[in-house]
Motif scaffolding. Sequence first.
Motif, short mmCIF file in Angstrom:
data_model
loop_
_atom_site.label_atom_id
_atom_site.label_comp_id
_atom_site.label_asym_id
_atom_site.label_seq_id
_atom_site.Cartn_x
_atom_site.Cartn_y
_atom_site.Cartn_z
N ASP A 8 0.85 -1.19 0.00
CA ASP A 8 0.00 0.00 0.00
C ASP A 8 0.88 1.24 0.00
O ASP A 8 1.98 1.24 0.50
N ARG A 9 0.34 2.28 -0.55
CA ARG A 9 1.06 3.54 -0.60
C ARG A 9 0.51 4.49 0.44
O ARG A 9 -0.65 4.41 0.82
N GLY A 10 1.37 5.37 0.92
CA GLY A 10 0.97 6.36 1.90
C GLY A 10 0.14 7.44 1.25
O GLY A 10 -0.22 7.36 0.08
N PRO A 11 -0.16 8.52 1.98
CA PRO A 11 -0.96 9.62 1.47
C PRO A 11 -0.37 10.18 0.18
O PRO A 11 0.82 10.42 0.09
N GLY A 12 -1.21 10.31 -0.83
CA GLY A 12 -0.77 10.87 -2.09
C GLY A 12 0.11 9.92 -2.88
O GLY A 12 0.76 10.30 -3.85
N GLY A 13 0.15 8.64 -2.49
CA GLY A 13 0.96 7.66 -3.19
C GLY A 13 2.45 7.90 -3.04
O GLY A 13 3.25 7.46 -3.85
N ALA A 14 2.82 8.66 -1.99
CA ALA A 14 4.21 9.08 -1.81
C ALA A 14 5.17 7.94 -1.55
O ALA A 14 6.34 8.02 -1.89
N GLY A 15 4.76 6.88 -0.95
CA GLY A 15 5.67 5.78 -0.64
C GLY A 15 4.93 4.71 0.12
O GLY A 15 3.76 4.87 0.44
N PRO A 16 5.60 3.61 0.37
CA PRO A 16 4.92 2.51 1.05
C PRO A 16 4.57 2.86 2.49
O PRO A 16 5.29 3.57 3.15
N VAL A 17 3.44 2.34 2.93
CA VAL A 17 3.03 2.47 4.32
C VAL A 17 3.83 1.44 5.10
O VAL A 17 3.87 0.27 4.75
N GLN A 18 4.50 1.87 6.15
CA GLN A 18 5.31 0.95 6.94
C GLN A 18 4.50 0.45 8.12
O GLN A 18 3.95 1.24 8.87
N ARG A 19 4.43 -0.87 8.22
CA ARG A 19 3.72 -1.49 9.33
C ARG A 19 4.64 -1.46 10.54
O ARG A 19 5.77 -1.90 10.49
N ARG A 20 4.14 -0.91 11.61
CA ARG A 20 4.94 -0.82 12.84
C ARG A 20 4.79 -2.13 13.60
O ARG A 20 3.69 -2.55 13.93
N ARG A 21 5.93 -2.76 13.88
CA ARG A 21 5.92 -4.02 14.61
C ARG A 21 5.90 -3.74 16.11
O ARG A 21 6.52 -2.79 16.58
N GLY A 22 5.21 -4.59 16.85
CA GLY A 22 5.14 -4.45 18.29
C GLY A 22 6.42 -4.93 18.96
O GLY A 22 7.21 -5.68 18.37
N GLN A 23 6.63 -4.50 20.19
CA GLN A 23 7.83 -4.86 20.94
C GLN A 23 7.97 -6.37 21.06
O GLN A 23 9.07 -6.92 20.89
N GLY A 24 6.89 -7.07 21.34
CA GLY A 24 6.95 -8.53 21.47
C GLY A 24 7.38 -9.20 20.18
O GLY A 24 8.13 -10.18 20.19
N GLU A 25 6.90 -8.69 19.06
CA GLU A 25 7.27 -9.26 17.76
C GLU A 25 8.76 -9.04 17.49
O GLU A 25 9.46 -9.95 17.02
N LEU A 26 9.24 -7.85 17.78
CA LEU A 26 10.66 -7.56 17.57
C LEU A 26 11.53 -8.42 18.49
O LEU A 26 12.57 -8.94 18.07
N GLU A 27 11.11 -8.57 19.72
CA GLU A 27 11.86 -9.41 20.66
C GLU A 27 11.93 -10.84 20.15
O GLU A 27 12.98 -11.48 20.21
N ALA A 28 10.82 -11.35 19.64
CA ALA A 28 10.80 -12.72 19.12
C ALA A 28 11.72 -12.86 17.91
O ALA A 28 12.43 -13.87 17.77
N LEU A 29 11.74 -11.85 17.05
CA LEU A 29 12.63 -11.88 15.88
C LEU A 29 14.09 -11.88 16.30
O LEU A 29 14.91 -12.63 15.76
N VAL A 30 14.44 -11.05 17.26
CA VAL A 30 15.82 -10.96 17.74
C VAL A 30 16.21 -12.28 18.41
O VAL A 30 17.31 -12.80 18.17
N LEU A 31 15.33 -12.84 19.23
CA LEU A 31 15.62 -14.12 19.87
C LEU A 31 15.84 -15.22 18.83
O LEU A 31 16.77 -16.03 18.96
#
Length: 139
Positions: A8-31
């Motif tokens: 998906d693109r951001g407002p005005g098609g300027a660029g991709p919308v970045q999905r913000r990952r939650g702390q738990g998801e990031l911790e699981a990825l790092v582990l």
Amino acid sequence: MADHGTGDRGPGGAGPVQRRRGQGELEALVLAALRSSGRPVTAGLVQERLGGDLAYTTVITILTRLHAKGAVSRERAGRSFEWTAVADEAGLAALRMRKVLDGERDREAVLARFVTGLSATEEQLLRELLARAAEEGEA
């Protein structure tokens, strides 16, 4: 940060919308990155294993939080640290559950509500785990 959304693109098609990952998801990825290495690794290598889409400072922050939770250990390696996973994802979830329980005044009520919310299968599994823990404690 790389685009992990659906394109998906951001407002005005300027660029991709970045999905913000939650702390738990990031911790699981790092582990998972730590566990897959099979040896102590630097934060830079963790960042590289994650595809480099996280800032180095973010990786350090996550590793520091995991260390405070007892999920990773670290040893000095020159001017930085090498990190090792102590817990897996299930261990990390158990640490989170313990932290929540430790923050409650009426532990008995919390545990009672938790147990009454279990399915029959989960309740039986809990009974088996408690019996096994009691047997191991006696040995």
